[in-house]
Design an enzyme around this catalytic site. Structure first.
Site, PDB file in Angstrom:
ATOM      1  N   SER A 115       7.121 -10.612  -5.941  1.00 25.09           N
ATOM      2  CA  SER A 115       8.376 -10.051  -5.433  1.00 25.09           C
ATOM      3  C   SER A 115       8.959 -10.837  -4.269  1.00 25.09           C
ATOM      4  CB  SER A 115       8.154  -8.600  -4.987  1.00 25.09           C
ATOM      5  OG  SER A 115       7.793  -7.793  -6.072  1.00 25.09           O
ATOM      6  N   GLU A 242       3.069  12.698  11.450  1.00 27.57           N
ATOM      7  CA  GLU A 242       2.362  13.225  10.284  1.00 27.57           C
ATOM      8  C   GLU A 242       0.858  12.987  10.361  1.00 27.57           C
ATOM      9  OE1 GLU A 242       5.835  13.063   6.898  1.00 27.57           O
ATOM     10  OE2 GLU A 242       4.549  11.315   7.098  1.00 27.57           O
ATOM     11  N   GLU A 289       7.491   7.686   5.680  1.00 31.35           N
ATOM     12  CA  GLU A 289       6.060   7.724   5.381  1.00 31.35           C
ATOM     13  C   GLU A 289       5.352   6.667   6.220  1.00 31.35           C
ATOM     14  OE1 GLU A 289       3.748   9.301   3.711  1.00 31.35           O
ATOM     15  OE2 GLU A 289       4.971  10.785   2.674  1.00 31.35           O
ATOM     16  N   HIS A 339       1.574  -1.154 -11.878  1.00 27.98           N
ATOM     17  CA  HIS A 339       0.298  -1.730 -11.459  1.00 27.98           C
ATOM     18  C   HIS A 339      -0.858  -0.762 -11.739  1.00 27.98           C
ATOM     19  CE1 HIS A 339       1.472  -5.529  -9.800  1.00 27.98           C
ATOM     20  NE2 HIS A 339       2.282  -5.004  -8.887  1.00 27.98           N
ATOM     21  N   HIS A 377      11.098  -8.850 -11.197  1.00 31.94           N
ATOM     22  CA  HIS A 377      10.190  -9.407 -12.198  1.00 31.94           C
ATOM     23  C   HIS A 377       9.861  -8.319 -13.209  1.00 31.94           C
ATOM     24  CE1 HIS A 377       7.066  -7.018 -10.320  1.00 31.94           C
ATOM     25  NE2 HIS A 377       7.426  -7.517  -9.138  1.00 31.94           N
TER      26      HIS A 377
END
Length: 492
Positions: A115, A242, A289, A339, A377
């Site tokens: 990437s 968090e 996150e 993946h 990709h």
């Protein structure tokens, strides 16, 4: 020519003319067929579509990370079936964009790319090596000094220099390879924070990707940043709201530094804060996150915004600049699901990404905004066998209502992978329909790897708006930058 030859030629022309005239009245018994009529409607629509050949005010580049053409096909069927159709006839929002090309994705040193190199090509106009963030091919991965002087200026940097607003949205860490290429330059995509860098690189003057985000455009900054990756910006001695610890070893809290650097900006970390971003907001930094954002299938809608919601808010903020804007929106977790050979999450991520495209189409004027949808990709996902039309895309392959079987008498799914975690050393399993339709099912694979790999096939480019018609045929991936440049007039 002799007179008799002239007469003969004239007779032939008259005969042909008569034949052509007669052909106008050829009986076409299929003309009332639904497929025939729909194709005629599409022809009329295509004829009415005229290229928009003028300067764009804005550009939005959508990158579905790992979104192969096969992923688009399967996701189309998946969503169509969720809506009660056979599935194959369904059409994604991205598929309504009128201009289309294929993108060749190889890196300068790799047949099957990553990437970093592919996204660098899209944002800078030149191809480069695997693992490299917006530095040209004259660099050795992991060696800071080899990148010095070879940094390439990205479309985001150029746009910012022209007084345009710039933004990045991703469901991955915002410091991850694809989004990082817009604002950073790094000899290694893994240098997301200072702790991930070797001392020699730091001593040679290279800085981590998170730090470069805060310092973008000589400190003038990005107007919108939405994504994951909070841990890359805070010290390893600090716990985020968090309960997750940071990664940095230099003691710097880049979130606090961002707040001090940009007093006009608003930082948010959850859906509550995101929703409170006002209509007057001109700069926003959202890290939702510690690492990547949740898969759409697992997202707590009360705690994290969707990619469509982030796209909508980004456009609202960026549109305040009368000089225009440039925005990247990455569906980063399509790649991660592939993946993991988890087709269910790959498809739900693709559909969420497609909803973000719809949002952009609804909120922008095609006469002034160039929208490009592509992938960095492909992946090794394939569609197997000879399934009946309408067969559940995640299910076992069926023909005439009977399970298809291989030469060993075993059932198989329509979706499979060339390699991945679910490959076995020996005879493969004989899956049941209940097993394969579970959202957590890992599709079977041929070659055993702990993580499935990318593949080297071309990916699709869909486009609409000013200069979108320049996408024609099969192009090198770095061509995408040059269409953006043509649309925005970034360079002389």
């Amino acid at each position: 020519m002799k007179s008799n030859q002239v007469i003969l030629a004239g007779s032939i022309l008259l005969t042909l003319a008569g034949t052509c005239s007669a052909n106008n009245n050829i009986n076409t018994p299929q003309k009332n067929d639904a497929w025939y009529k729909e194709a005629q409607r599409q022809i009329a629509k295509a004829k009415a579509n005229k290229p928009i050949d003028k300067q764009a005010k804005n550009v939005i580049l959508f990158v579905g990370d790992g979104m192969s053409i096969g992923t688009i096909t399967a996701s189309r069927i998946f969503e169509g079936q969720r809506q009660g159709m056979s599935g194959e006839e369904y059409r994604l929002n991205m598929e309504t964009l009128p201009h289309l090309a294929l993108s060749k994705t190889y890196n300068t040193d790799a047949q099957t790319p990553d990437s970093a190199g592919t996204a660098s090509a899209m944002v800078s106009g030149v191809k480069t090596k695997q693992g490299i963030i917006s530095i040209d091919d004259n660099v050795q991965r992991g060696f800071c000094n080899t990148g010095k002087g070879h940094e390439v200026k990205t479309a985001w940097e150029m746009a910012a220099e022209k007084g345009m607003s710039a933004g990045v949205v991703s469901t991955a860490r915002i410091t991850h390879a694809t989004p990082a290429t817009t604002y950073a330059h790094s000899a290694d995509r893994n240098w997301e924070n200072d702790a991930s860098m070797p001392n020699i690189a730091k001593n040679q003057g290279c800085t981590d990707i998170a730090q470069q985000l805060v310092q973008f455009n000589k400190g003038k900054g990005l107007q919108v940043v939405f994504g994951g990756g909070r841990r890359e910006f805070i010290p390893n001695t600090t716990t985020d709201p968090e309960g997750k610890k940071g990664k940095r070893k230099d003691g710097r809290n880049l979130i606090q530094e961002w707040k001090q650097r940009y007093p006009d900006g608003q930082y948010v970390y959850d859906k509550t804060g995101f929703d409170k971003l006002s209509k007057n907001t001109t700069r926003a930094f959202g890290l939702f996150e510690s690492s990547h954002m949740k898969y759409e299938a697992d997202r707590d809608k009360n705690n994290e915004p969707s990619i469509a919601e982030m796209t909508s808010k980004a456009i609202d903020i960026l549109s305040k600049n009368h000089n225009g804007y440039i925005l990247m929106v990455e569906g980063g977790r399509i790649d991660h699901a592939h993946h993991a050979t988890n087709a269910y999450r790959a498809f739900t991520e693709t559909i969420a990404f497609d909803e973000a495209i719809k949002t952009a189409l609804d909120k922008t004027n095609p006469q002034e905004t160039l929208i490009i949808v592509t992938a960095d990709h492909a992946h090794t996902m394939i569609m197997n066998g000879y399934s009946d039309r309408g067969n559940p895309i995640l299910g076992l392959s069926k023909k005439n209502g009977q399970f298809n079987k291989d030469e060993f008498g075993k059932r198989y799914t329509t979706i499979g992978y060339g390699n991945g975690i679910a490959a076995v050393n020996g005879p493969r399993n004989n899956p049941t329909q209940k097993e394969v339709l579970d959202p957590d099912y890992h599709q079977q694979a041929l070659i055993k790897f702990s993580s499935e790999t990318h593949s080297g096939e071309d990916v699709a480019i869909f486009a609409k708006g000013p200069e979108a018609f320049l996408f024609q045929g099969a192009v090198e991936q770095n061509y995408i930058f040059h269409v953006i440049n043509e649309a925005l007039h970034l360079t002389n």
